[in-house]
Every structure is written in C-alpha cells, then in structure tokens.
Design a protein around this motif. Sequence first.
Motif: not given
Ligand code: CO
Length: 374
Positions: A130, A132, A191
């Motif tokens: 995913h 962020d 990551h």
């Molecule tokens: Co993350």
Amino acid sequence: MMETISLGGLTPKVFLRDYWHKQPLLIRNALPGFKGLLSRDELISLACCEDAQSRLVVQKNGQWRLKHGPLNDQDFTRLPKKQWTLLVQDVNHFLPSARELLSRFRFIPHARLDDLMVSYAPKGGGIGPHFDSYDVFLLQGQGSRRWQVSAQLDDAFVENAPLRILKNFYLEQEWVLETGDMLYLPPKYAHNGIAEDDCMTYSIGFRAPSYEELLTQFLVFLQDRISAEGRYSDPDLQLQSHPSILSAAMLSQVQMILRKIKWNRNDIEDFLGIYLSEPKSHVFFEQPAEPMRLRDFIQLVCKNGIELDLRSRMLCVRNKFFLNGEVFSGSVEAYRILIKLADNYELTAIKNMDDETGGILYQWYMNGYINLKN
Ligand code: CO
Ligand code: SIN
C-alpha cells in the motif's frame, strides 16, 4: 532532553534536504539498544481499551479481514497462527516512553507530527502492499520485518478489500530490518512489510492536511469571526419577465457583499494554531480530581516542574500559544518559559516565575492539559 535519533551519519539538515519528502532512507541501528516499548500482550491490552484506536487485520485464503477496536479478548483467541497483524494508533497518548521516542524526531516541527503507531504481527503478518499519504519512519522493535518498496505510480487498489491494498506491486528494493533499524519513507511511496518472525514495528507518522480539509476548516473558523453591517436592498429593482430568474443585478450585489469576507495573517495564525492543536475527536481532558490551590500549585511547579499531559498538543507563533485547540497570549516573560514547555513537552524546576505565567499554567492544570512532575 532526548537525543535525536540517528540518521545514519546524516545531519538533520542534510536529511531534510536530500531525503525528506523525496526518497527512502534505510538507517541501520538508528536507535542502539532499542528493545521496544511494550510487549505483544501489553499492546493487545491497549487495543482492548476504550480510548485506543486499533485495527486487527487477518489474511486468510487470499482474503483480507479488518476489525476496528476497541477489541476484546475473544478477538485474539480465534486467530490463525500466522498472517495477522494488530495496529494501535496514538500509543504516545498512553506511554511516557512513547512520547520520549517521538521527541527524538524534534528536527521535524511538532505541527507536522501525528502519532506513534505500534504494530504486532506473527510470521507472515502485514497489511499488504500500500502507500500512505504521509511521511513515516518505520522503526523496528522486537523481531525482524522484510520491507519491500517501490516508487511506482500505479495506484490502483484491490476492489472490495477492507484495506487499501495495491492491485499491482512492482517491487524495486527490499531490506530485512532488525531491532533498532529504521526505514524512512516519503508520502505515496509504495511499501509492503512482512513479518519474518514475531515482530513489532513502531511507525512515527506525520500529518499533512489536504487542501480540502484546510479550506473547509478555515471557513468553519471564519464563520465565528465574521461580522458585517447591512442587508440586501434593491431600491432600483427592475421589472423581470420571469420572476423565477435570479437577476444579474442580484448576483452582482451578493458578489460585492461576499467580498466583505476578509482575513489577515493574524487570523491565519489563529486558525492554524487552533486547528493543528485540536485534540482528536475521541480525546477528552478532565480536571484534576482534587485540584490544588493556585499558591500550592505554583510552589510545586517551581520546585519540581510540570509536563504536558500525554494527549496534549501545544504549538506557538509569536507571543501566542495554542494548547488543545485554544489560544492564549502571553508577555515576553511568559513566552520565555512557555516556549520550553511547547518544545520539550516539559518544564523542569523554574527559578523565577511571574504571576501571569503562573496564572496561565494554573488554568492549563485545571483543564487537565498539564500535570505536575513528581
Ligand atoms: Co504504510
Ligand atoms: C505495520 O506496522 O504493519 C504497517 C506500517 C505501515 O505500513 O505503514
């Protein structure tokens, strides 16, 4: 005061110039001797606590399941041996040692800091590939974790999954982090962290409000500060063939009235300080159970010092202080003392304290924003 975390031989200045918001950085042994701040069982107890924000993620047969906290004992009795992970947000609200860890990142302004999240996963556990929206430092606690990263632009997510997991992950680099190692990732850097064994990861997370959040919150802030005289009027009203039409004259007049919405730098300071120091919606402060009298309080402050409550957020600009969404102005003398509290989260014994500063601190003590040090 806590020492800054090691940036692998880089000075904070060079780190900010070359890595912050730009590219990942792996730092081996960033915190020598670090063993973690809490055990797996302590993290589970925290996840079961009403005030904590937690998530339990389980991977089974290629499917992802997510449960939001507060969790209970039963949630942990029926878990598979592998491939699950528990994540607890805002651990710095509960553990003094967690706030101490955050203070090692004081080369980034407090206004950008969000929280310390701690995760536990047995072998194979993780939350999938995913990205962020925020910068993050991933500090390895107990055990080891394989981090795979990618600078990919493809941000398509798996449909119908309870978490935002990347549909395609193009692995570019990977490292296994051991206890005390740390990986910095800029925002939107893909990551995937996979536990190699019983593994705890400490994520130092930052915040960056979206434009939309800033604009809407600023409008909410402004609405309490606006005052204007006058009322819509149309002494030159022209006959309209369609009474339902909003006329050009009416629109122009309202456009002119709206120009009365004005703000200056002072409003922006107040807005930002209030907005960024506002506690999260589940955080409430309480008065001390048996409040001390002003005089006794001041005496103890001078002798032992004070510290911000673990959940308090304090920022400042010029002579103004923002604490948990409230603004306070102080004299130069008050500034001299209070800026130390804002920077370091604590004040050690104070030699000379003027009445004004004492009064402000007493008010904060009564609101539950600060506590006396022992
Ligand atoms: Co993350
Ligand atoms: C984790 O600790 O498992 C996840 C941290 C992250 O990927 O941001």
